[in-house]
Design a protein around this motif. Structure first.
Motif, mmCIF file in Angstrom:
data_model
loop_
_atom_site.group_PDB
_atom_site.id
_atom_site.type_symbol
_atom_site.label_atom_id
_atom_site.label_comp_id
_atom_site.label_asym_id
_atom_site.label_seq_id
_atom_site.Cartn_x
_atom_site.Cartn_y
_atom_site.Cartn_z
ATOM 1 N N UNK A 189 41.745 11.830 8.407
ATOM 2 C CA UNK A 189 41.922 12.637 7.060
ATOM 3 C C UNK A 189 42.225 14.040 6.912
ATOM 4 N N UNK A 190 42.037 14.703 7.953
ATOM 5 C CA UNK A 190 42.427 16.061 7.874
ATOM 6 C C UNK A 190 43.719 16.475 8.044
ATOM 7 N N UNK A 191 44.499 15.580 8.208
ATOM 8 C CA UNK A 191 46.185 15.917 8.206
ATOM 9 C C UNK A 191 46.387 16.874 9.425
ATOM 10 N N UNK A 192 45.899 16.813 10.449
ATOM 11 C CA UNK A 192 46.359 17.200 11.600
ATOM 12 C C UNK A 192 45.588 18.642 11.680
ATOM 13 N N UNK A 193 44.569 19.023 10.861
ATOM 14 C CA UNK A 193 43.831 20.292 11.066
ATOM 15 C C UNK A 193 42.595 19.961 11.847
ATOM 16 N N UNK A 194 42.418 21.166 12.620
ATOM 17 C CA UNK A 194 41.310 21.071 13.587
ATOM 18 C C UNK A 194 39.656 21.352 12.710
ATOM 19 N N UNK A 195 39.497 20.234 11.965
ATOM 20 C CA UNK A 195 38.511 20.112 11.069
ATOM 21 C C UNK A 195 37.185 20.578 11.982
ATOM 22 N N UNK A 196 37.082 20.076 13.136
ATOM 23 C CA UNK A 196 35.734 20.270 13.956
ATOM 24 C C UNK A 196 35.302 21.552 14.196
ATOM 25 N N UNK A 197 36.484 22.332 14.878
ATOM 26 C CA UNK A 197 36.173 23.735 15.279
ATOM 27 C C UNK A 197 36.524 24.893 14.213
ATOM 28 N N UNK A 198 37.414 24.442 13.104
ATOM 29 C CA UNK A 198 37.982 25.657 12.353
ATOM 30 C C UNK A 198 37.619 25.269 11.138
ATOM 31 N N UNK A 199 36.986 24.446 10.469
ATOM 32 C CA UNK A 199 36.556 23.960 9.194
ATOM 33 C C UNK A 199 35.556 25.068 8.731
ATOM 34 N N UNK A 200 35.785 25.243 7.464
ATOM 35 C CA UNK A 200 34.772 26.356 6.646
ATOM 36 C C UNK A 200 34.080 25.527 5.581
ATOM 37 N N UNK A 201 33.073 25.105 5.571
ATOM 38 C CA UNK A 201 32.334 24.442 4.739
ATOM 39 C C UNK A 201 30.879 24.810 4.350
ATOM 40 N N UNK A 202 30.341 24.544 3.208
ATOM 41 C CA UNK A 202 28.860 24.861 2.920
ATOM 42 C C UNK A 202 28.043 23.817 3.824
ATOM 43 N N UNK A 203 27.285 24.333 4.477
ATOM 44 C CA UNK A 203 26.620 23.184 5.397
ATOM 45 C C UNK A 203 25.593 22.429 4.657
ATOM 46 N N UNK A 204 25.062 22.857 3.271
ATOM 47 C CA UNK A 204 24.027 22.220 2.597
ATOM 48 C C UNK A 204 22.596 22.194 3.325
ATOM 49 N N UNK A 205 22.046 21.065 3.386
ATOM 50 C CA UNK A 205 20.531 21.059 3.837
ATOM 51 C C UNK A 205 20.516 20.892 5.381
ATOM 52 N N UNK A 206 21.584 20.817 6.092
ATOM 53 C CA UNK A 206 21.513 20.856 7.596
ATOM 54 C C UNK A 206 21.135 22.422 7.679
ATOM 55 N N UNK A 207 21.348 23.219 6.778
ATOM 56 C CA UNK A 207 21.079 24.756 7.018
ATOM 57 C C UNK A 207 19.425 24.866 6.809
ATOM 58 N N UNK A 208 18.810 23.746 6.365
ATOM 59 C CA UNK A 208 17.309 24.174 6.234
ATOM 60 C C UNK A 208 16.474 24.282 7.343
ATOM 61 N N UNK A 209 17.337 23.859 8.580
ATOM 62 C CA UNK A 209 16.525 24.165 9.837
ATOM 63 C C UNK A 209 16.552 25.731 10.085
#
Length: 631
Positions: A370-390
């Protein structure tokens, strides 16, 4: 199968026109008259530039430029040269000049010497022009070249198991020698429909090609090629066996590993003569970034030929190719394949990253289709939401809050007129004055925000940094390890406490956070074991053993008492986790990213889905599948 080494004709074109060289004059021999050395140097400079039209020639009857272009045309556009004078012997109005030429043809080098005769006349030195000045040719011979490609290096995984290596493919297309000219267009249309490619464009290519051309429509893996019977129904349609560097499946490790294919016109131009039509290079991912290493250096075969086809070519130079060197990675073939398979049916952009905490080795780096060939895993920039609560929890611990300290988890909390609330099905049993562990286990937003005075923004950034977020590390591939601002006010400050606002992370970055908690230290990810990561980050405050233990206990509580209970029956060592849901965009209600990170034994995993209902509902099942696949 094609032979492992491919031989192709050299590219055609002018002889290195436009290459400039400043040649220093040799010391004069003395005397007041013209110096043969000056003319010799001028000749060398002219040969280097590829323009000998102004070289003073004895009698001026010979077309020097036409001679030069005829001789070297067959060496191709990748032909450049550097010529220098190595010796001048002058006697009785004549001079013999020795020229040393270093010629580069399609990236391969050829060095040779030639001689030129000079004659003194009318107070100047003139060149007695002969074709043999340009290259070791005789009479009307001209040069032709073949470059010989070496074996491309493999991309290897853990324990040096080949991930990308030469695998059988079939080149499917139209062989115009097997179909009448007037029927070639119809065959092209029929084959395009069979291959599900653009019929109009393929037909135009077939009709525009030569009468004996093979026009490729599609390259497919051997197991995916159309049946011989289907091709036989289309006049001129054929499948040619070949090999290409491929992963075990079409989606394996994409887009991180990248692809190999024919050079484009733009790549040829940028290569400055090192590449040409027919060459294959890395087009994306690791294949592109390490193309020079993987491709090696081509060999070269140069021959002198004449127009009479009955006269055999005379070999004047040959060099063996240098095979490419394989690229080692830390990827685990089994885990990578599992991650790719898990994401195969996920429609939005998605990613799974798995890390071995004890070493930092990346075991799986998967970006969904679904990322249309983009390297979502290493280069994506997203708000991490509640995982950041760590990270928020670590900032609290460093301010004196303990896992058992009571914090206010209310249905809502308002900051500067903006109301923050918990997720829609937050359990009522976890509301009120609850321990920090309970707040983390159930992912209470309001408790984090209500307690933000215990974690000033700069301390929040420092805590995230200690877990790997915001570091500047060169892994040998483009990678984003997160960003946490050290200043924030008002609603942005409140949003930071729950992993939103200006906080960004990649799935790789959140896997590093989980790994750092699991191993009790700052973990630096490693993908290429032969390339030590270049960490230019400022030192971080080390993670203390008790801090790591407390964070790990909170992540375990997510599974035993919170939003990750569905992971309780995963076999193997105890599982720790943290869910996350992050709002994005301007829609009402807002759309959400779904996250989940998890740990088990010597494994840390991050899962991301661009659009999802929640971390536990959308990302959680994917995490569970990966953990089970790792057993």
């Amino acid at each position: 199968m094609l032979p492992p080494r491919r031989i192709r004709p050299a590219r055609l074109g002018a002889a290195g026109a436009g290459l400039a060289l400043a040649v220093g004059a040799l010391a004069a021999c003395g005397g007041g008259g013209p110096d043969a050395r000056d003319t010799a140097n001028d000749l060398a400079a002219a040969l280097t530039s590829g323009d000998v039209s102004k070289v003073p020639t004895r009698g001026m009857a010979t077309d020097n430029q036409a001679d030069l272009e005829r001789i070297v045309k067959g060496l191709g556009e990748g032909n450049t040269q550097k010529v220098r004078v190595t010796k001048v012997v002058e006697q009785d109005g004549a001079a013999t000049v020795t020229l040393s030429t270093r010629r580069v043809v399609s990236g391969a080098e050829w060095s040779y010497t030639t001689k030129a005769s000079l004659v003194e006349a009318d107070d100047q030195w003139e060149v007695d022009w002969k074709p043999s000045i340009v290259a070791p040719v005789k009479g009307d011979e001209r040069l032709t070249a073949l470059t010989v490609a070496g074996e491309r290096g493999d991309i290897l995984g853990a324990k040096d198991k080949p991930l990308v290596t030469q695998r059988p493919v079939v080149r499917v297309g139209i062989d115009k020698t097997r179909v009448k000219a007037r029927a070639a267009g119809g065959s092209a249309t029929a084959l395009a429909e069979l291959l599900d490619i653009d019929a109009s464009a393929f037909r135009k290519r077939v009709e525009a090609s030569g009468a004996r051309a093979f026009v490729e429509g599609l390259v497919v893996r051997a197991g995916d090629a159309p049946a011989d019977a289907a091709l036989a129904k289309i006049p001129g349609a054929v499948g040619i066996d070949a090999e290409l560097p491929l992963g075990p499946t079409r989606t394996f490790g994409q887009p991180l590993l990248g692809s190999v294919g024919d050079v484009t016109a733009e790549i040829i131009e940028d290569s400055k003569g090192a590449l040409g039509p027919g060459d294959q290079v890395g087009l994306s991912g690791l294949q592109k970034r390490y193309d020079t290493q993987l491709r090696g250096r081509p060999g070269l075969e140069i021959a002198a030929i004449v127009s009479d086809p009955a006269v055999a070519p005379r070999e004047v130079f040959t060099s063996e190719p240098t095979d490419g060197t394989s690229l080692r990675t830390t990827l685990d073939p089994k885990l990578q394949a599992a991650a790719d398979d898990i994401l195969g049916d996920v429609d939005p952009a998605s990613a799974i990253v798995a890390v071995r905490p004890s070493t930092g080795e990346l075991l799986a780096v998967a970006s969904g289709p679904g990322g249309d060939g983009n390297d979502t895993a290493t280069s994506g920039r997203y708000a991490p939401g509640s995982t950041f609560k760590i990270a928020t929890a670590l900032a609290f611990l460093r301010s004196g809050v303990t896992p058992s300290t009571k914090v206010p988890c209310t249905p809502t909390v308002t900051v500067d007129g903006r109301t923050f609330k918990n997720y829609s099905d937050y359990p009522s049993s976890a509301l009120g004055k609850v321990s920090l562990t309970t707040a983390i286990a159930n992912s209470c937003n309001t408790a984090m925000i209500a307690t933000m005075n215990k974690a000033p923004q700069d301390r929040l950034a420092d805590a995230a940094y200690a877990l790997g977020l915001g570091r500047d590390v060169d892994l040998g591939v483009p990678a984003f390890l997160g960003s946490v601002p050290d200043t924030a006010k008002g609603t942005e400050r409140a949003a930071s406490m729950i992993g939103q606002g200006r906080i960004e992370a990649s799935p790789l970055a959140m896997a590093v956070v989980a790994a750092s908690v699991q191993d009790g230290r700052l973990v630096t990810p490693v993908l290429l074991p032969d390339l030590k990561p270049k960490d230019t980050s400022a030192p971080a405050k080390p993670l203390k053993a008790q801090e790591a233990t407390s964070l790990a206990d909170m992540m375990r509580a997510v599974v035993t008492d919170g939003s990750g209970r569905f992971l309780l029956d995963v076999p193997g060592p105890p599982v720790g986790a943290k869910t996350g849901t992050a709002e994005y965009g301007d829609e009402v209600p807002p759309r959400t990213h779904a996250w989940m990170i998890g740990t088990q034994g010597d494994l840390a995993v991050s899962v991301f889905v661009w659009d999802g209902d929640s971390g536990s509902a959308t990302a959680g099942p994917l995490l569970e599948k990966l953990l089970r696949a790792a057993r």
